[in-house]
Design a protein around this motif. Sequence first.
Motif, PDB file in Angstrom:
ATOM      1  N   MET A   1       0.752  -1.095  -0.067  1.00 53.33           N
ATOM      2  CA  MET A   1      -0.125  -0.180   0.004  1.00 53.33           C
ATOM      3  C   MET A   1       0.936   1.275  -0.098  1.00 53.33           C
ATOM      4  N   LYS A   2       0.464   2.159  -0.781  1.00 54.22           N
ATOM      5  CA  LYS A   2       1.358   3.483  -0.827  1.00 54.22           C
ATOM      6  C   LYS A   2       0.357   4.880  -0.640  1.00 54.22           C
ATOM      7  N   LEU A   3       0.739   5.742  -0.065  1.00 56.11           N
ATOM      8  CA  LEU A   3       0.049   6.805   0.234  1.00 56.11           C
ATOM      9  C   LEU A   3       0.612   8.005  -0.467  1.00 56.11           C
ATOM     10  N   TYR A   4       0.066   8.928  -1.105  1.00 56.58           N
ATOM     11  CA  TYR A   4       0.282   9.918  -1.900  1.00 56.58           C
ATOM     12  C   TYR A   4       0.022  11.129  -1.351  1.00 56.58           C
ATOM     13  N   LEU A   5       0.547  12.309  -1.188  1.00 56.26           N
ATOM     14  CA  LEU A   5       0.135  13.619  -0.551  1.00 56.26           C
ATOM     15  C   LEU A   5      -0.222  14.358  -2.012  1.00 56.26           C
ATOM     16  N   THR A   6      -0.977  14.111  -2.405  1.00 52.72           N
ATOM     17  CA  THR A   6      -1.573  14.764  -3.504  1.00 52.72           C
ATOM     18  C   THR A   6      -2.227  16.145  -3.668  1.00 52.72           C
ATOM     19  N   GLY A   7      -2.336  16.580  -2.150  1.00 56.78           N
ATOM     20  CA  GLY A   7      -2.636  17.821  -1.850  1.00 56.78           C
ATOM     21  C   GLY A   7      -1.402  18.938  -1.986  1.00 56.78           C
ATOM     22  N   LYS A   8      -0.256  18.374  -2.062  1.00 57.86           N
ATOM     23  CA  LYS A   8       0.994  19.190  -2.221  1.00 57.86           C
ATOM     24  C   LYS A   8       0.673  20.364  -3.305  1.00 57.86           C
ATOM     25  N   PHE A 356       6.067  17.027  13.159  1.00 56.23           N
ATOM     26  CA  PHE A 356       5.755  15.558  12.736  1.00 56.23           C
ATOM     27  C   PHE A 356       5.189  15.853  11.306  1.00 56.23           C
ATOM     28  N   ALA A 357       5.490  17.006  10.545  1.00 57.65           N
ATOM     29  CA  ALA A 357       4.959  17.314   9.267  1.00 57.65           C
ATOM     30  C   ALA A 357       5.835  16.116   8.281  1.00 57.65           C
ATOM     31  N   PRO A 358       5.306  15.933   7.090  1.00 58.29           N
ATOM     32  CA  PRO A 358       5.848  15.169   6.185  1.00 58.29           C
ATOM     33  C   PRO A 358       6.967  15.469   5.670  1.00 58.29           C
ATOM     34  N   THR A 359       7.823  14.554   5.159  1.00 59.10           N
ATOM     35  CA  THR A 359       9.179  14.933   4.686  1.00 59.10           C
ATOM     36  C   THR A 359       9.101  14.575   3.151  1.00 59.10           C
ATOM     37  N   GLN A 360       8.365  13.689   2.878  1.00 57.34           N
ATOM     38  CA  GLN A 360       8.285  13.180   1.497  1.00 57.34           C
ATOM     39  C   GLN A 360       6.756  13.169   0.944  1.00 57.34           C
ATOM     40  N   SER A 361       6.559  13.148  -0.553  1.00 55.22           N
ATOM     41  CA  SER A 361       5.286  12.975  -1.113  1.00 55.22           C
ATOM     42  C   SER A 361       4.667  11.880  -1.416  1.00 55.22           C
ATOM     43  N   VAL A 362       5.430  10.549  -1.002  1.00 58.76           N
ATOM     44  CA  VAL A 362       4.925   9.287  -0.942  1.00 58.76           C
ATOM     45  C   VAL A 362       5.517   8.124   0.211  1.00 58.76           C
ATOM     46  N   TYR A 363       4.583   7.498   0.617  1.00 58.15           N
ATOM     47  CA  TYR A 363       4.555   6.890   1.889  1.00 58.15           C
ATOM     48  C   TYR A 363       4.384   5.375   1.551  1.00 58.15           C
ATOM     49  N   ASP A 364       5.295   4.353   1.879  1.00 52.29           N
ATOM     50  CA  ASP A 364       5.039   2.983   2.000  1.00 52.29           C
ATOM     51  C   ASP A 364       4.351   2.772   3.092  1.00 52.29           C
ATOM     52  N   VAL A 365       3.426   2.006   3.303  1.00 53.42           N
ATOM     53  CA  VAL A 365       2.312   1.805   4.461  1.00 53.42           C
ATOM     54  C   VAL A 365       2.556   0.140   4.544  1.00 53.42           C
TER      55      VAL A 365
END
Length: 365
Positions: A1-8, A356-365
């Motif tokens: 599963m991958k989470l993409y922060l597409t609100g960037k 705890f702000a995100p440091t990347q745009s895609v996260y492996d879950v």
Amino acid sequence: MKLYLTGKPCSQQRHCYYVEGARVPFIVDCGYQRCYEGDERPHLTLEQIHKSRYLFLTHSHENQAGALPFLLSSGFSGRVVTTTETARQLSVTLDDPIVLEGLSLPYAPAQLPGGLSVMWGRSGHCSGSAWFHLSEGGRTLFFSGDYYDSARVHAADPIVGIRADLAVLDCDYGALPGGNSREEQVDRLISAISAALADGRPVLLPVPRYGRGQGILTYISERLPDADIFGDSHFIEELSHLDAASAMWVQQRALDRLADTFVRPIPEDFVALGVYFLSDPQLDSGFARTLVGRLLACGARVIMTGTVEPRTYASLLMHSGQACLIRYGVHCTQADMMRIAAQNDFSRIIAYRSDFAPTQSVYDV
């Protein structure tokens, strides 16, 4: 599963998350942010929009749901999963949504076609607002939405004892509590309103279409019981929804507080002394600008209580000294977020505007 922060670029002002599951791709929220001029919409690709089987909406505010027309016009053909109240508040009519209240009760997991499991609860931010716990293929995600467990009006289901591999938590006020505790914020706001009325100056409170204004109203009705209160047609209409039909979304004590509170329509041809609620937080409509002009001509005090976005009429008034900001908190601070994290089992946390702000745009879950 991958989470993409597409609100960037996402600073807690425009939420949108694309999740590529083992079998089911889906989107959580689709925020629109008008202050990102030329870049207001989520950074979703057409492929992501077309592939998504579901869109989960935490609530109807623009920075969570404002890009829904864009998704629909871009070919989103999945099903929207949300509450009846959120569906009612949206600017577009949903075609065959999955209604959470009909799917399950809060805290009760339910299966969606495709193997995705959803558990939800009320977030306390406004009527219909929800948090989500989503599971697929043995991996779990948690989205708090704009969770607010100190809400004055709206009901919240506590986020306690929940496990997730990755949690996206509200932290809109970041590391600082807005300069004051919530009690101090309320005291300051009520004192400012009281002083203006005593000086013969009307008070204008621009508020979101759903949520915050009703909480402020409870304090005014309690602490300034002799003040005349006015509201636009939308504000008055939303008060009519605070009844038995929406009891699951509203605390009983709030219903009791507001039962005898009388809000008059804003007069069209004169200015009366009182408190004016206007359902246009950035004052962008023609009606808002006309009303502001009439009230300022009578010495009114314009008080903003939430985020003032750049390049809006509200921002212009702030910069010209014709309006001020007295925050009325309806989001989590970093301290609130850390308390919530301590009450649950979250392997990793994303919380914007915090340590705890995100440091990347895609996260492996």
